[in-house]
Design an enzyme around this catalytic site. Sequence first.
Site, PDB file in Angstrom:
ATOM      1  N   SER A  37       8.722  21.863  -4.653  1.00 14.66           N
ATOM      2  CA  SER A  37       8.159  20.509  -4.526  1.00 14.66           C
ATOM      3  C   SER A  37       6.642  20.516  -4.714  1.00 14.66           C
ATOM      4  O   SER A  37       5.999  19.475  -4.630  1.00 14.66           O
ATOM      5  CB  SER A  37       8.512  19.919  -3.155  1.00 14.66           C
ATOM      6  OG  SER A  37       8.082  20.793  -2.126  1.00 14.66           O
ATOM      7  N   ASN A  86       9.473  22.406   9.042  1.00  9.68           N
ATOM      8  CA  ASN A  86      10.145  21.127   9.299  1.00  9.68           C
ATOM      9  C   ASN A  86       9.256  20.148  10.076  1.00  9.68           C
ATOM     10  O   ASN A  86       9.145  18.978   9.708  1.00  9.68           O
ATOM     11  CB  ASN A  86      11.465  21.365  10.043  1.00  9.68           C
ATOM     12  CG  ASN A  86      12.450  22.149   9.199  1.00  9.68           C
ATOM     13  OD1 ASN A  86      12.204  22.387   8.015  1.00  9.68           O
ATOM     14  ND2 ASN A  86      13.550  22.570   9.805  1.00  9.68           N
ATOM     15  N   THR A 131       9.614 -28.287  -7.439  1.00  6.82           N
ATOM     16  CA  THR A 131      10.824 -27.681  -6.885  1.00  6.82           C
ATOM     17  C   THR A 131      11.784 -27.626  -8.061  1.00  6.82           C
ATOM     18  O   THR A 131      11.763 -28.518  -8.917  1.00  6.82           O
ATOM     19  CB  THR A 131      11.442 -28.508  -5.733  1.00  6.82           C
ATOM     20  OG1 THR A 131      11.735 -29.813  -6.237  1.00  6.82           O
ATOM     21  CG2 THR A 131      10.479 -28.647  -4.553  1.00  6.82           C
ATOM     22  N   HIS A 132      12.576 -26.573  -8.134  1.00  8.79           N
ATOM     23  CA  HIS A 132      13.457 -26.339  -9.296  1.00  8.79           C
ATOM     24  C   HIS A 132      12.658 -26.285 -10.598  1.00  8.79           C
ATOM     25  O   HIS A 132      13.188 -26.570 -11.660  1.00  8.79           O
ATOM     26  CB  HIS A 132      14.542 -27.418  -9.417  1.00  8.79           C
ATOM     27  CG  HIS A 132      15.225 -27.744  -8.125  1.00  8.79           C
ATOM     28  ND1 HIS A 132      16.399 -27.130  -7.728  1.00  8.79           N
ATOM     29  CD2 HIS A 132      14.884 -28.585  -7.115  1.00  8.79           C
ATOM     30  CE1 HIS A 132      16.753 -27.595  -6.539  1.00  8.79           C
ATOM     31  NE2 HIS A 132      15.846 -28.479  -6.148  1.00  8.79           N
ATOM     32  N   SER A 163      -0.878  -9.246 -30.104  1.00 11.52           N
ATOM     33  CA  SER A 163       0.343  -8.812 -30.768  1.00 11.52           C
ATOM     34  C   SER A 163      -0.032  -8.168 -32.095  1.00 11.52           C
ATOM     35  O   SER A 163      -0.977  -8.609 -32.753  1.00 11.52           O
ATOM     36  CB  SER A 163       1.243 -10.018 -31.017  1.00 11.52           C
ATOM     37  OG  SER A 163       2.157  -9.740 -32.057  1.00 11.52           O
ATOM     38  N   LYS A 171      -1.439 -14.510 -30.681  1.00 12.47           N
ATOM     39  CA  LYS A 171      -0.946 -14.191 -29.336  1.00 12.47           C
ATOM     40  C   LYS A 171      -1.987 -13.565 -28.422  1.00 12.47           C
ATOM     41  O   LYS A 171      -2.792 -12.744 -28.826  1.00 12.47           O
ATOM     42  CB  LYS A 171       0.242 -13.228 -29.446  1.00 12.47           C
ATOM     43  CG  LYS A 171       1.443 -13.851 -30.108  1.00 12.47           C
ATOM     44  CD  LYS A 171       2.362 -14.479 -29.103  1.00 12.47           C
ATOM     45  CE  LYS A 171       3.100 -13.380 -28.427  1.00 12.47           C
ATOM     46  NZ  LYS A 171       4.380 -13.727 -27.920  1.00 12.47           N
ATOM     47  N   ASN A 225      -1.197 -12.004 -24.806  1.00 10.96           N
ATOM     48  CA  ASN A 225      -0.103 -11.808 -23.851  1.00 10.96           C
ATOM     49  C   ASN A 225      -0.610 -11.445 -22.452  1.00 10.96           C
ATOM     50  O   ASN A 225      -1.499 -10.609 -22.321  1.00 10.96           O
ATOM     51  CB  ASN A 225       0.830 -10.703 -24.352  1.00 10.96           C
ATOM     52  CG  ASN A 225       1.459 -11.063 -25.685  1.00 10.96           C
ATOM     53  OD1 ASN A 225       1.747 -12.230 -25.941  1.00 10.96           O
ATOM     54  ND2 ASN A 225       1.652 -10.072 -26.538  1.00 10.96           N
ATOM     55  N   GLU A 278       2.737  -9.461 -16.240  1.00  7.73           N
ATOM     56  CA  GLU A 278       4.094  -9.076 -16.641  1.00  7.73           C
ATOM     57  C   GLU A 278       4.438  -7.679 -16.132  1.00  7.73           C
ATOM     58  O   GLU A 278       5.530  -7.429 -15.621  1.00  7.73           O
ATOM     59  CB  GLU A 278       4.222  -9.085 -18.172  1.00  7.73           C
ATOM     60  CG  GLU A 278       4.292 -10.470 -18.760  1.00  7.73           C
ATOM     61  CD  GLU A 278       4.332 -10.414 -20.283  1.00  7.73           C
ATOM     62  OE1 GLU A 278       5.396 -10.643 -20.845  1.00  7.73           O
ATOM     63  OE2 GLU A 278       3.296 -10.109 -20.903  1.00  7.73           O
ATOM     64  N   TYR A 317      16.900  18.546  10.277  1.00  6.41           N
ATOM     65  CA  TYR A 317      16.313  18.583   8.938  1.00  6.41           C
ATOM     66  C   TYR A 317      17.339  19.040   7.902  1.00  6.41           C
ATOM     67  O   TYR A 317      18.105  19.968   8.136  1.00  6.41           O
ATOM     68  CB  TYR A 317      15.105  19.537   8.903  1.00  6.41           C
ATOM     69  CG  TYR A 317      14.532  19.674   7.498  1.00  6.41           C
ATOM     70  CD1 TYR A 317      13.599  18.771   7.018  1.00  6.41           C
ATOM     71  CD2 TYR A 317      14.974  20.682   6.631  1.00  6.41           C
ATOM     72  CE1 TYR A 317      13.105  18.860   5.722  1.00  6.41           C
ATOM     73  CE2 TYR A 317      14.493  20.780   5.338  1.00  6.41           C
ATOM     74  CZ  TYR A 317      13.556  19.874   4.893  1.00  6.41           C
ATOM     75  OH  TYR A 317      13.079  19.960   3.605  1.00  6.41           O
ATOM     76  N   GLN A 353      13.336  16.512   1.219  1.00  2.00           N
ATOM     77  CA  GLN A 353      12.251  16.771   0.269  1.00  2.00           C
ATOM     78  C   GLN A 353      12.197  15.681  -0.805  1.00  2.00           C
ATOM     79  O   GLN A 353      11.152  15.430  -1.390  1.00  2.00           O
ATOM     80  CB  GLN A 353      12.475  18.146  -0.377  1.00  2.00           C
ATOM     81  CG  GLN A 353      11.387  18.560  -1.336  1.00  2.00           C
ATOM     82  CD  GLN A 353      11.495  20.039  -1.690  1.00  2.00           C
ATOM     83  OE1 GLN A 353      11.259  20.890  -0.865  1.00  2.00           O
ATOM     84  NE2 GLN A 353      11.865  20.319  -2.924  1.00  2.00           N
ATOM     85  N   LYS A 413       9.609  12.363  -1.092  1.00  2.00           N
ATOM     86  CA  LYS A 413       8.198  12.304  -1.491  1.00  2.00           C
ATOM     87  C   LYS A 413       7.950  11.500  -2.749  1.00  2.00           C
ATOM     88  O   LYS A 413       7.085  10.620  -2.755  1.00  2.00           O
ATOM     89  CB  LYS A 413       7.639  13.707  -1.653  1.00  2.00           C
ATOM     90  CG  LYS A 413       7.891  14.486  -0.410  1.00  2.00           C
ATOM     91  CD  LYS A 413       6.945  15.526  -0.057  1.00  2.00           C
ATOM     92  CE  LYS A 413       7.373  16.089   1.277  1.00  2.00           C
ATOM     93  NZ  LYS A 413       8.851  16.226   1.466  1.00  2.00           N
TER      94      LYS A 413
HETATM   95  N1  ARG Z   1       9.211  21.149   1.027  1.00  2.00           N
HETATM   96  C1  ARG Z   1       9.993  20.860   2.181  1.00  2.00           C
HETATM   97  C2  ARG Z   1      10.151  19.337   2.316  1.00  2.00           C
HETATM   98  O1  ARG Z   1       9.476  18.644   1.667  1.00  2.00           O
HETATM   99  C3  ARG Z   1       9.328  21.358   3.413  1.00  2.00           C
HETATM  100  C4  ARG Z   1      10.258  21.680   4.533  1.00  2.00           C
HETATM  101  C5  ARG Z   1      11.125  22.790   4.172  1.00  2.00           C
HETATM  102  N2  ARG Z   1      11.886  23.254   5.250  1.00  2.00           N
HETATM  103  C6  ARG Z   1      12.943  24.043   5.060  1.00  2.00           C
HETATM  104  N3  ARG Z   1      13.578  24.428   6.103  1.00  2.00           N
HETATM  105  N4  ARG Z   1      13.356  24.345   3.860  1.00  2.00           N
HETATM  106  O2  ARG Z   1      10.981  18.821   3.026  1.00  2.00           O
END
Ligand code: ARG
Length: 466
Positions: free
Chosen positions: A30, A117, A162-163, A284, A290, A292, A297, A324, A329, A332
């Site tokens: 990650s 964790n 309205t509408h 355009s 045009k 735009n 948008e 956990y 992961q 993110k």
């Molecule tokens: N990269 C992991 C995450 O984002 C960190 C925690 C990993 N913990 C583990 N027991 N593998 O969640």
Amino acid sequence: MSDPTNETDKPWQGRFTEPTDSFVEAFTASVEYDQRMARHDIRGSIAHATMLAHVGVLTSEEAGAIVDGLNSIAADIEAGQFKWSIALEDVHMNIEVALTARIGEIGKKLHTGRSRNDQVATDIRLYLRDEIDAIRKELKRLQTATIDVAEREAHTIMPGFTHLQTAQPVTFGHHMMAWYEMLVRDDGRLVDCRQRLNHMPLGAAALAGTTYPIDRAFCARLLEFEGICENSLDAVSDRDFAIELVSACAALMNHLSRFSEELILWSSAQFEFVELSDAFCTGSSIMPQKKNPDVPELIRGKAARVSGALVTLLMLMKGQPLAYNKDNQEDKEPVFDAVDTVRGSLHIYADMLAQMKVNRARMQAAAARGFSTATDLADYLVRKNIAFRDAHEIVGRAVRMAIDSNRSLEALRLSELKSLCPVITQDVFSFLTLEGSVAARDHLGGTAPAQVRAAIDRARERLSAT
Ligand code: ARG
């Protein structure tokens, strides 16, 4: 045996006899995206090491060396001189291994009483706490820009819809203040979310807590957490705060998508209510005429990806057993994408509004079409003691008469109006003007220019207090 001072060996390698498959390594890593939490990871580690020294698990020399090492890593990352390694999986292990490489054996003591964790759960909260503050700043800029337009246009009359059919005249300032109200609620959701998110998971370790005599309150003070997660299993496993934040972001983006839709309509040749600055539009390649409205948008479109991120997070957490799981992961990228999108959209929006030109004459002319003062005529009849339902019927006939002769209500002659209802007298015409119509809605929340000004005053006061 693995050597944790070797910069590519994994800190968990001890129980493994075979190396990780290289595809698996890249697939499970990650670091490419979680490195953006490096500053928060280091801040959490510094607090943890300081706490360990405070309770006597580390000596103050050990903690001092760890803190110095972490600060030097932070400086390198800041300067773009840190080498991230996929083999070291994530931001946490990259930094920990670099620490040991820099300060030697003592670096290996940092992870005492801690797990990735509770570390990652802490990092995300610290990171999102800062993001909320940054988003709120952008939101405040947009609120200010919205109020500025409202103030300039407190008297400007436009058709209210309205509408998407002409309903009653409103002031453009009032319309802008409607958007302001929505943005106020968006801010409130962020504030609520920040307060629930601002609790510290650190100390939960892998899932059950730790055998060391840690002082969680001490650590929480260093990290400016308002509270401490009171159950270790919950602390490491839930990501409801991310769901909550992205949900607030999705609601905010939905507002911007509706705002955008109006700007897109209003800047079309059919409306011509506003003109967006060239800086926010494109041309355009084939149609030379045009211009735009790309920015609104695109923001309308970006609302989709934030809603998508919300659905991703909800699905990610659905059905996960405690505590956990590696699934987490996957929180993110959606959460990062959502906060980036919201920040960017708010920023560009404030600038776009500040530079938007308003075509007052077009708005006024549009309000004058479409019999927008028909309700005012009905209200006039009610004041002359006609029941509202009868008044509605009479005005309906007046509108029919106007349509058939291609005139506005105001252009009907008194004799014609009298033929529909004898109580109508000359004074009716003052009620049929657009100005009279908006000025008459003079109560809290109404469209009268005086009320718009009062709403603006309240808004400015509120903004200066936050
Ligand atoms: N990269 C992991 C995450 O984002 C960190 C925690 C990993 N913990 C583990 N027991 N593998 O969640």
